[in-house]
Write an enzyme that holds these catalytic residues in place. Structure first.
Site, short mmCIF file in Angstrom:
data_model
loop_
_atom_site.label_atom_id
_atom_site.label_comp_id
_atom_site.label_asym_id
_atom_site.label_seq_id
_atom_site.Cartn_x
_atom_site.Cartn_y
_atom_site.Cartn_z
CG HIS A 94 -1.89 0.96 1.46
ND1 HIS A 94 -1.63 2.28 1.78
CD2 HIS A 94 -3.24 0.85 1.39
CE1 HIS A 94 -2.77 2.93 1.90
NE2 HIS A 94 -3.77 2.10 1.67
CG ASP B 139 0.46 -2.58 6.28
OD1 ASP B 139 -0.54 -2.77 7.01
OD2 ASP B 139 0.43 -1.85 5.27
CD GLN C 282 -6.97 -4.70 3.63
OE1 GLN C 282 -7.90 -5.48 3.72
NE2 GLN C 282 -7.15 -3.40 3.46
CE LYS D 273 -7.99 -0.32 5.71
NZ LYS D 273 -6.68 -0.29 5.04
CB CYS E 59 -3.66 3.20 -1.54
SG CYS E 59 -4.89 4.43 -1.16
C1 LIG Z 1 -5.71 0.52 4.73
C2 LIG Z 1 -4.31 0.12 4.64
C3 LIG Z 1 -3.28 0.97 5.04
C4 LIG Z 1 -3.53 2.37 5.53
O1 LIG Z 1 -4.35 2.39 6.65
P1 LIG Z 1 -4.92 3.77 7.21
O2 LIG Z 1 -6.00 3.33 8.13
O3 LIG Z 1 -5.43 4.55 6.03
O4 LIG Z 1 -3.80 4.46 7.90
C5 LIG Z 1 -1.99 0.50 4.96
N1 LIG Z 1 -1.72 -0.72 4.50
C6 LIG Z 1 -2.68 -1.58 4.10
C7 LIG Z 1 -2.31 -2.95 3.63
C8 LIG Z 1 -4.00 -1.17 4.15
O5 LIG Z 1 -4.95 -2.01 3.74
#
Ligand SMILES: *Cc1c(COP(=O)(O)O)cnc(C)c1O
Length: 404
Positions: free
Chosen positions: A121, A198, A201, A224, A362
């Site tokens: 992302h 990260d 997801q 999320k 993104c």
């Molecule tokens: C949504 C997402 C982000 C960013 O998250 P924010 O809540 O906008 O800070 C970063 N990495 C992944 C894989 C995402 O799905």
């Protein structure tokens, strides 16, 4: 098995009509919907215990502090962190990653290498590029194959004693690929590099065990996983959090301040300057309780069925191509229809009540890799149903007829 009607009744928004049609919400990868208990936790905080935390000796301030710290403890046990002070509240994944990249500015030297994956992302690319500009470190990219899987042989070859940190998502937001992070963590440690995962997801679908994974940092967003926007978590190993300098200066993060010298507070407060999103942090704990009550086994079972059924139904559509066909994959289907721009499909099916994401999600480098402008992304949550998938497939077919 999930009682899907009971689950759906927990989410007031799911009974809404959009453009006169029942809402089919398949944009869970962008943000999940919120159950009533989370909405109630926010208003209960403001109605009953609103006060600033960690400061006052008065009763409300103590109640608010207790609720906030209880929530931290819930998250600690959810992700199995060794200490509560390794769990930092942030405003989301983006904030967590920037906190880490800011800290590494004090550590990296010109020529040091940062490995980032081709599946990231933008919020796990851009802060690292900014860090490279600041320090003279070099960004190297772990490539992927046509299925949307990272190529581990290439990863192994990129790792060296120049590698200082590796950053990779647990699950790709654009394609749904589940990355082999345990392998990647162990390999990074073999060359003495740190590794950030990260998990934005991943946490909606599974319960990460940070001690078992042995990752150095694990970040995610609250919104999320049924929690409020503007909340998130950065888990960091104690030794790393002690080593990194603070991100923001201000109240709450200090031990003593004079004009000559300021000393910083202990963890976690060193990284939590200013008044945080107190209501949000408390409600994030409620969201995690809610997800655990539903049960991650049940969540995975339901989502696996939706992925399987959705893939099968969508592939009935002529000219439809799915991007992201990894063996290990979560309930995300990214697709295009030959000769039609994803945005046009998205706009028409929105009129029919279907909420999907269209565009680059993104993750522009992934779109560049496949040489496409973007995709239509349907991302399913445990509260979605096969009947909703049928509605989407019918809507996509209708849009295809109108557009061709
Ligand atoms: C949504 C997402 C982000 C960013 O998250 P924010 O809540 O906008 O800070 C970063 N990495 C992944 C894989 C995402 O799905």
């Amino acid at each position: 098995m999930l009682d899907i009607n009971k689950i759906r009744a927990d989410f007031p928004i799911l009974t809404q009509k959009v453009n006169g049609k029942p809402l089919v919400y398949f944009d869970n990868g962008a943000t999940s919907q919120k159950p009533q208990v989370v909405i109630d936790a926010i208003s209960k905080y403001y109605q009953e215990i609103n006060a600033n935390i960690h400061r006052g000796v008065h009763t409300l301030s103590q109640l608010a502090t207790d609720a906030y710290e209880t929530s931290r403890g819930k998250i600690q046990s959810h992700i199995n962190a060794k200490f509560a002070h390794e769990v930092l509240f942030t405003s989301g994944t983006t904030h967590g990653i920037n906190l880490v990249t800011n800290g590494f500015a004090a550590i990296l030297k010109p020529g040091d290498e940062i490995l980032v994956s081709a599946l990231e992302h933008h919020s796990n690319i851009v802060p690292w590029q900014m860090l490279c500009e600041k320090t003279g470190a070099v960004l190297r990219v772990i490539p992927m194959n046509q299925e949307g899987e990272l190529i581990m042989a290439e990863y192994d070859a990129l790792l060296s004693n120049k590698t200082k940190i590796v950053t990779v998502n647990h699950i790709s937001n654009a394609l749904g690929t589940v990355n082999p992070i345990k392998y990647m963590i162990d390999k990074a440690h073999e060359v003495g590099a740190a590794i950030l995962i990260d998990g934005a997801q991943a946490v909606p679908h599974l319960k990460p065990n940070v001690q078992e994974l042995d990752c150095d940092f694990y970040v995610f967003s609250g919104h999320k996983i049924c929690g409020p926007t503007g909340t998130g978590i950065l888990y960091g190993k104690e030794a790393w959090l002690n080593k990194l300098p603070p991100y923001q200066g201000g109240g709450e993060m200090i031990k003593e301040v004079s004009f000559e010298k300021t000393t910083y507070a202990e963890l976690p407060h060193k990284f939590e300057a200013g008044t945080p999103n107190i209501a949000g942090g408390i409600a994030l704990g409620t969201a995690i309780d809610y997800m655990n009550e539903v049960g991650f086994d049940n969540i995975q079972q339901q989502e696996k069925e939706l992925l399987h059924y959705g893939t099968k139904r969508l592939l009935e559509i002529e000219g439809l191509k799915i991007f992201g066909t990894a063996k290990e994959k979560t309930s995300v289907i990214s697709f295009n229809i030959e000769g039609i721009h994803p945005y046009d499909i998205g706009t028409i099916i929105d009129k029919l009540g279907i909420a999907v994401r269209t565009g680059h999600h993104c993750a522009q480098p992934i779109m560049t890799f496949f040489n496409i402008p973007g995709t239509i992304r349907a991302s399913f949550a445990f509260y979605n149903t096969k009947e909703e998938i049928d509605l989407m497939v019918a809507a996509v077919k209708k849009a295809q007829l109108m557009l061709s």
